[in-house]
Design a protein around this motif. Structure first.
Motif, PDB file in Angstrom:
ATOM      1  N   ARG A  31     -46.380  55.946 -10.165  1.00 53.63           N
ATOM      2  CA  ARG A  31     -47.684  56.524 -10.457  1.00 53.63           C
ATOM      3  C   ARG A  31     -48.773  55.556 -10.024  1.00 53.63           C
ATOM      4  O   ARG A  31     -48.652  54.353 -10.186  1.00 53.63           O
ATOM      5  CB  ARG A  31     -47.822  56.790 -11.958  1.00 53.63           C
ATOM      6  CG  ARG A  31     -49.074  57.558 -12.346  1.00 53.63           C
ATOM      7  CD  ARG A  31     -49.227  57.700 -13.849  1.00 53.63           C
ATOM      8  NE  ARG A  31     -49.716  56.470 -14.451  1.00 53.63           N
ATOM      9  CZ  ARG A  31     -49.016  55.695 -15.259  1.00 53.63           C
ATOM     10  NH1 ARG A  31     -47.766  56.008 -15.541  1.00 53.63           N
ATOM     11  NH2 ARG A  31     -49.530  54.599 -15.776  1.00 53.63           N
ATOM     12  N   LEU A  77     -58.670  59.540 -10.055  1.00 54.61           N
ATOM     13  CA  LEU A  77     -57.559  60.114  -9.298  1.00 54.61           C
ATOM     14  C   LEU A  77     -56.243  59.592  -9.858  1.00 54.61           C
ATOM     15  O   LEU A  77     -56.141  58.428 -10.260  1.00 54.61           O
ATOM     16  CB  LEU A  77     -57.658  59.734  -7.816  1.00 54.61           C
ATOM     17  CG  LEU A  77     -58.956  60.090  -7.082  1.00 54.61           C
ATOM     18  CD1 LEU A  77     -58.954  59.471  -5.690  1.00 54.61           C
ATOM     19  CD2 LEU A  77     -59.125  61.602  -6.993  1.00 54.61           C
ATOM     20  N   ARG A  78     -55.240  60.471  -9.874  1.00 58.00           N
ATOM     21  CA  ARG A  78     -53.881  60.058 -10.274  1.00 58.00           C
ATOM     22  C   ARG A  78     -52.871  60.793  -9.418  1.00 58.00           C
ATOM     23  O   ARG A  78     -52.971  62.001  -9.226  1.00 58.00           O
ATOM     24  CB  ARG A  78     -53.620  60.343 -11.746  1.00 58.00           C
ATOM     25  CG  ARG A  78     -52.136  60.197 -12.138  1.00 58.00           C
ATOM     26  CD  ARG A  78     -51.909  60.353 -13.624  1.00 58.00           C
ATOM     27  NE  ARG A  78     -52.453  59.213 -14.346  1.00 58.00           N
ATOM     28  CZ  ARG A  78     -52.438  59.111 -15.684  1.00 58.00           C
ATOM     29  NH1 ARG A  78     -51.937  60.093 -16.406  1.00 58.00           N
ATOM     30  NH2 ARG A  78     -52.940  58.044 -16.265  1.00 58.00           N
ATOM     31  N   TYR A  79     -51.892  60.045  -8.936  1.00 57.77           N
ATOM     32  CA  TYR A  79     -50.795  60.628  -8.171  1.00 57.77           C
ATOM     33  C   TYR A  79     -49.478  60.179  -8.809  1.00 57.77           C
ATOM     34  O   TYR A  79     -49.263  58.988  -9.042  1.00 57.77           O
ATOM     35  CB  TYR A  79     -50.844  60.188  -6.715  1.00 57.77           C
ATOM     36  CG  TYR A  79     -49.679  60.710  -5.895  1.00 57.77           C
ATOM     37  CD1 TYR A  79     -49.631  62.032  -5.477  1.00 57.77           C
ATOM     38  CD2 TYR A  79     -48.615  59.870  -5.561  1.00 57.77           C
ATOM     39  CE1 TYR A  79     -48.569  62.507  -4.744  1.00 57.77           C
ATOM     40  CE2 TYR A  79     -47.543  60.340  -4.823  1.00 57.77           C
ATOM     41  CZ  TYR A  79     -47.526  61.667  -4.416  1.00 57.77           C
ATOM     42  OH  TYR A  79     -46.465  62.141  -3.697  1.00 57.77           O
ATOM     43  N   THR A  80     -48.609  61.153  -9.093  1.00 53.99           N
ATOM     44  CA  THR A  80     -47.313  60.867  -9.709  1.00 53.99           C
ATOM     45  C   THR A  80     -46.220  61.553  -8.900  1.00 53.99           C
ATOM     46  O   THR A  80     -46.374  62.709  -8.499  1.00 53.99           O
ATOM     47  CB  THR A  80     -47.270  61.377 -11.168  1.00 53.99           C
ATOM     48  OG1 THR A  80     -48.376  60.834 -11.889  1.00 53.99           O
ATOM     49  CG2 THR A  80     -45.977  60.959 -11.843  1.00 53.99           C
ATOM     50  N   ASP A  81     -45.128  60.840  -8.682  1.00 52.37           N
ATOM     51  CA  ASP A  81     -44.004  61.395  -7.927  1.00 52.37           C
ATOM     52  C   ASP A  81     -42.710  60.913  -8.565  1.00 52.37           C
ATOM     53  O   ASP A  81     -42.539  59.711  -8.813  1.00 52.37           O
ATOM     54  CB  ASP A  81     -44.074  60.953  -6.467  1.00 52.37           C
ATOM     55  CG  ASP A  81     -43.110  61.750  -5.582  1.00 52.37           C
ATOM     56  OD1 ASP A  81     -42.311  62.525  -6.128  1.00 52.37           O
ATOM     57  OD2 ASP A  81     -43.167  61.596  -4.352  1.00 52.37           O
ATOM     58  N   GLU A 118     -43.915  66.433  -8.310  1.00 49.33           N
ATOM     59  CA  GLU A 118     -45.000  65.685  -7.669  1.00 49.33           C
ATOM     60  C   GLU A 118     -46.310  66.254  -8.210  1.00 49.33           C
ATOM     61  O   GLU A 118     -46.502  67.463  -8.261  1.00 49.33           O
ATOM     62  CB  GLU A 118     -44.931  65.835  -6.152  1.00 49.33           C
ATOM     63  CG  GLU A 118     -46.002  65.048  -5.411  1.00 49.33           C
ATOM     64  CD  GLU A 118     -45.875  65.216  -3.906  1.00 49.33           C
ATOM     65  OE1 GLU A 118     -46.576  64.506  -3.171  1.00 49.33           O
ATOM     66  OE2 GLU A 118     -45.077  66.088  -3.468  1.00 49.33           O
ATOM     67  N   GLU A 119     -47.217  65.378  -8.605  1.00 49.48           N
ATOM     68  CA  GLU A 119     -48.434  65.825  -9.279  1.00 49.48           C
ATOM     69  C   GLU A 119     -49.631  65.017  -8.786  1.00 49.48           C
ATOM     70  O   GLU A 119     -49.563  63.792  -8.675  1.00 49.48           O
ATOM     71  CB  GLU A 119     -48.272  65.651 -10.791  1.00 49.48           C
ATOM     72  CG  GLU A 119     -49.450  66.135 -11.610  1.00 49.48           C
ATOM     73  CD  GLU A 119     -49.196  65.945 -13.095  1.00 49.48           C
ATOM     74  OE1 GLU A 119     -49.159  66.948 -13.828  1.00 49.48           O
ATOM     75  OE2 GLU A 119     -49.028  64.782 -13.519  1.00 49.48           O
ATOM     76  N   THR A 120     -50.710  65.727  -8.497  1.00 47.66           N
ATOM     77  CA  THR A 120     -51.967  65.092  -8.087  1.00 47.66           C
ATOM     78  C   THR A 120     -53.080  65.588  -8.982  1.00 47.66           C
ATOM     79  O   THR A 120     -53.270  66.790  -9.143  1.00 47.66           O
ATOM     80  CB  THR A 120     -52.295  65.396  -6.623  1.00 47.66           C
ATOM     81  OG1 THR A 120     -51.225  64.960  -5.781  1.00 47.66           O
ATOM     82  CG2 THR A 120     -53.582  64.686  -6.199  1.00 47.66           C
ATOM     83  N   ALA A 135     -57.310  65.066 -10.075  1.00 45.23           N
ATOM     84  CA  ALA A 135     -58.600  64.545  -9.612  1.00 45.23           C
ATOM     85  C   ALA A 135     -59.709  65.059 -10.540  1.00 45.23           C
ATOM     86  O   ALA A 135     -59.675  66.218 -10.964  1.00 45.23           O
ATOM     87  CB  ALA A 135     -58.885  64.967  -8.171  1.00 45.23           C
TER      88      ALA A 135
END
Length: 228
Positions: free
Chosen positions: A177, A196-200, A219-221, A223
């Motif tokens: 993350r 912003l956050r990006y999780t995979d 997978e999650e984005t 904003a």
């Protein structure tokens, strides 16, 4: 006799020094809440409530409201594939997506009636307030069991510019993350903030014997842009 007098003269000084050291010791941070529709100190608010500041949520790595509920007595929030069950003091609306919740939820003062709303983005927060007991007078007739108030962090006019970058990696399911939060003042009357956050997650929780693939990978984005 002179020696005894000197000890007696030192005693008040030692006592005053100890009192000064106690006065300068660790102090509890004052937390301002809006549980009564006005800004008040948590200690002066006549409600049964739990408050989590944004710093506490970040330091304890609380990623969603279910994890937060594990730190609150008499509050149980659990999720499954279809919906989320929310209960305070044993009261809730069960797991039915058609029901409005007995625990009302507000994100930045916007009412979210369905339990699915409890899976809304839960990051870059100023604070989270959980009020126990009926709150119909202030938050409407649906708040029969309690209320959850989520307040997003805001950069206000005059605040200093900043950029905060955070990265995390979990080894068991290969989840990583990354968070980026930036804020600045534009002109004299406008504050802007971008989060912003990006999780995979590459590895699933179980193997599908039919397809041969791992299930529950995601997978999650996220904003958010805030202007004040």
């Amino acid at each position: 006799m002179k020696l005894k007098k000197s000890y007696l003269a030192m005693a008040p000084a030692i006592l005053l020094g100890a009192q000064a050291a106690m006065a300068q010791g660790p102090q509890l941070e004052e937390v301002i809440v809006t549980a009564t529709k006005r800004a008040t100190s948590e200690m002066d608010t006549p409600l049964s409530m739990e408050v989590f500041t944004g710093d506490t949520i970040k330091q304890d790595n609380i990623l969603n409201i279910e994890e937060m509920s594990q730190r609150m007595p008499s509050v149980i929030i659990t999720g499954n594939i279809q919906t989320t069950s929310v209960n305070i003091r044993g009261m809730g609306s069960l797991e039915n997506r058609a029901f409005e919740q007995s625990v009302a939820m507000f994100i930045d003062e916007v009412y979210l009636p369905r339990s699915k709303s409890y899976r809304a983005p839960f990051f870059d927060l100023e604070r989270a307030e959980v009020l126990r007991g009926p709150q119909a007078v202030l938050f409407g007739v649906n708040a029969t069991a309690g209320t959850v108030n989520i307040h997003s962090a805001t950069t206000r006019p005059g605040d200093e510019a900043f950029v905060d970058v955070t990265a995390a990696y979990e080894t068991e399911y290969s989840r990583y993350r990354g968070d980026v939060v930036a804020g600045m003042t534009i002109g004299e009357s406008l504050g802007a903030r971008v989060a912003l956050r990006y999780t995979d997650q590459d590895d699933g929780w179980f193997d599908n014997k039919v397809t041969g693939e791992e299930e529950n990978t995601f997978e999650e984005t996220l904003a958010r842009l805030t202007l004040a």
